[in-house]
Design a protein around this motif. Structure first.
Motif, PDB file in Angstrom:
ATOM      1  N   THR A 185      -5.003   0.787  -1.200  1.00 35.74           N
ATOM      2  CA  THR A 185      -4.886   1.746  -0.187  1.00 35.74           C
ATOM      3  C   THR A 185      -5.842   1.805   0.846  1.00 35.74           C
ATOM      4  OG1 THR A 185      -4.850   4.021   0.555  1.00 35.74           O
ATOM      5  CG2 THR A 185      -6.129   3.654  -1.499  1.00 35.74           C
TER       6      THR A 185
ATOM      7  N   LYS B 247      -4.572  14.022  -8.107  1.00 35.29           N
ATOM      8  CA  LYS B 247      -3.280  13.695  -8.418  1.00 35.29           C
ATOM      9  C   LYS B 247      -2.880  12.331  -9.047  1.00 35.29           C
ATOM     10  CE  LYS B 247       0.825  15.801  -7.826  1.00 35.29           C
ATOM     11  NZ  LYS B 247       1.117  17.266  -8.607  1.00 35.29           N
ATOM     12  N   LEU B 248      -3.542  11.359  -8.442  1.00 39.22           N
ATOM     13  CA  LEU B 248      -3.396   9.964  -9.033  1.00 39.22           C
ATOM     14  C   LEU B 248      -3.778   9.953 -10.377  1.00 39.22           C
ATOM     15  CD1 LEU B 248      -4.206   7.999  -5.810  1.00 39.22           C
ATOM     16  CD2 LEU B 248      -1.945   8.413  -6.663  1.00 39.22           C
TER      17      LEU B 248
ATOM     18  N   MET C  12      -5.636  14.259  -3.619  1.00 41.88           N
ATOM     19  CA  MET C  12      -4.881  13.284  -3.950  1.00 41.88           C
ATOM     20  C   MET C  12      -5.632  12.233  -4.820  1.00 41.88           C
ATOM     21  SD  MET C  12      -2.451  11.247  -3.393  1.00 41.88           S
ATOM     22  CE  MET C  12      -1.684  11.727  -1.807  1.00 41.88           C
TER      23      MET C  12
ATOM     24  N   LEU D 163       0.147   6.110   0.665  1.00 41.99           N
ATOM     25  CA  LEU D 163      -0.342   7.583   0.570  1.00 41.99           C
ATOM     26  C   LEU D 163       0.305   8.276   1.705  1.00 41.99           C
ATOM     27  CD1 LEU D 163      -4.321   7.537  -0.726  1.00 41.99           C
ATOM     28  CD2 LEU D 163      -2.013   7.500  -1.983  1.00 41.99           C
TER      29      LEU D 163
ATOM     30  N   PRO E  78       3.324  10.685  -0.068  1.00 41.55           N
ATOM     31  CA  PRO E  78       2.714  10.960  -1.520  1.00 41.55           C
ATOM     32  C   PRO E  78       4.219  11.312  -2.468  1.00 41.55           C
ATOM     33  CG  PRO E  78       2.105  12.702  -0.239  1.00 41.55           C
ATOM     34  CD  PRO E  78       2.718  11.605   0.869  1.00 41.55           C
TER      35      PRO E  78
END
Length: 353
Positions: free
Chosen positions: A119, A131-132, A128, A95, A98
């Motif tokens: 992570t 988004k993943l 984040m 991360l 990204p």
């Protein structure tokens, strides 16, 4: 075989999972010579300085190399064709960069795999996590060393790392992905209040808990005293029964009695480095090929021609089999970027045929 609702939008993955399930059932609950997935380290840079890092990232080992996106795409295509169903993206810390991570996800095509990101959670905020999830990541694993913030931050080498990891898991769960709390356990912390507190926290928050045994590799290569002994392993068996959310890669996930062992996952889960080397697992730094020099199938066939990896073992070779560790892991000073070569470290008698 029951299928989680979160996987129903990945029909190709479900088909591969069913085949793996059938294979394991017919093989007396053992994984045998069936490769199930890829552990991919496409870049080794990291923002933390964890004391037990197995990739030597804290000392700056090869942090500027990146595995080529085209090579990653071909690797994923070949893995899919061979029936692999898992893809674990590791670091370093992914991360940190990204946009590069998103490019890797696009190349892999996550709809084909149970794809997860491992992570430290430092940059895993709400944005984040969402988004993943948009990229169809199935699971995010966050490593936590203690429920004591000071202890965790000391091990990780940076303040705020515990708080951010704790918050990160909450964001994963809210985004609809599978939240996994990763615990490293060795002789130093098995059967302690610290370990039990982590198990309770994960269970109470409806997370899965992934158990990784401490291994004498990377930053801990010479530390044989960290290895779980027989008493520790008996305690972990007891915890497996008590905590239904506790999983381990070498445990049989289909066994409702929580007793059967798939077996050591060497070669069953390949580890790929940023320079394309293929190691038998993340912790056994023995090279069996390179994706730029041989096909994935050729590399796997070669790996399974070695008796130590072909034959079933109820012990993790890297973290529990003291004889294997002494003979093949602690003498040559190998790392993920300077692995021992299988053809050199094993004798002729160690190969099949």
């Amino acid at each position: 075989m029951p299928i989680a609702s979160s996987l129903l939008n990945k029909p190709r993955l479900v088909a591969k999972l069913r085949k793996f399930y059938d294979y394991v059932q017919k093989n007396d609950g053992k994984v045998g010579n069936k490769t199930r997935g890829i552990d991919l380290n496409f870049n080794n840079a990291c923002n933390l300085r964890c004391k037990y890092c197995f990739t030597n990232s804290p000392i700056g080992d090869h942090v500027k190399e990146y595995l080529d996106i085209g090579a990653i795409k071909k690797l994923a295509d070949d893995a899919d064709e061979l029936g692999y169903f898992e893809f674990d993206l590791q670091g370093g810390e992914l991360l940190l960069q990204p946009e590069k991570l998103f490019s890797v996800l696009e190349a892999i095509k996550p709809e084909r795999f149970y794809l997860y990101v491992t992570t430290n959670g430092f940059y895993l905020d709400e944005k984040m996590a969402k988004k993943l999830a948009e990229y169809k990541v199935s699971r995010v694993s966050v490593s936590i060393d203690s429920m004591d913030e000071k202890i965790h931050d000391e091990i990780r080498g940076r303040k705020e790392s515990w708080r951010r990891a704790i918050e990160g898991l909450k964001h994963v769960q809210a985004a609809g992905m599978d939240p996994y709390l990763n615990i490293t356990v060795g002789h130093y912390n098995a059967n302690t209040d610290h370990f039990k507190q982590l198990l309770d926290y994960s269970k109470n928050n409806n997370y899965k808990t992934l158990l990784n045994v401490a291994v004498p590799a990377g930053m801990w290569q010479k530390m044989s005293d960290i290895i779980c002994d027989d008493k520790d392993r008996e305690y972990l068996k007891k915890m497996r029964k008590e905590y239904k959310n506790l999983v381990r890669n070498m445990w049989n996930p289909f066994d409702r009695n929580n007793e059967k062992i798939l077996g050591c996952t060497t070669v069953n889960r390949l580890y790929i480095t940023p320079i394309g080397d293929v190691l038998v697992c993340p912790y056994v730094h023995i090279k069996i090929g390179n994706i730029f020099e041989s096909s994935l199938k050729e590399i796997v066939d070669y790996g399974f021609s070695i008796k130590y990896f072909r034959n079933h073992s109820n012990l993790c070779l890297a973290g529990e089999d003291k004889e294997f560790i002494k003979k093949f892991m602690t003498k040559s000073g190998q790392t993920i970027f300077k692995p021992a070569l299988a053809k050199d470290i094993f004798s002729k008698e160690d190969f099949v045929g």
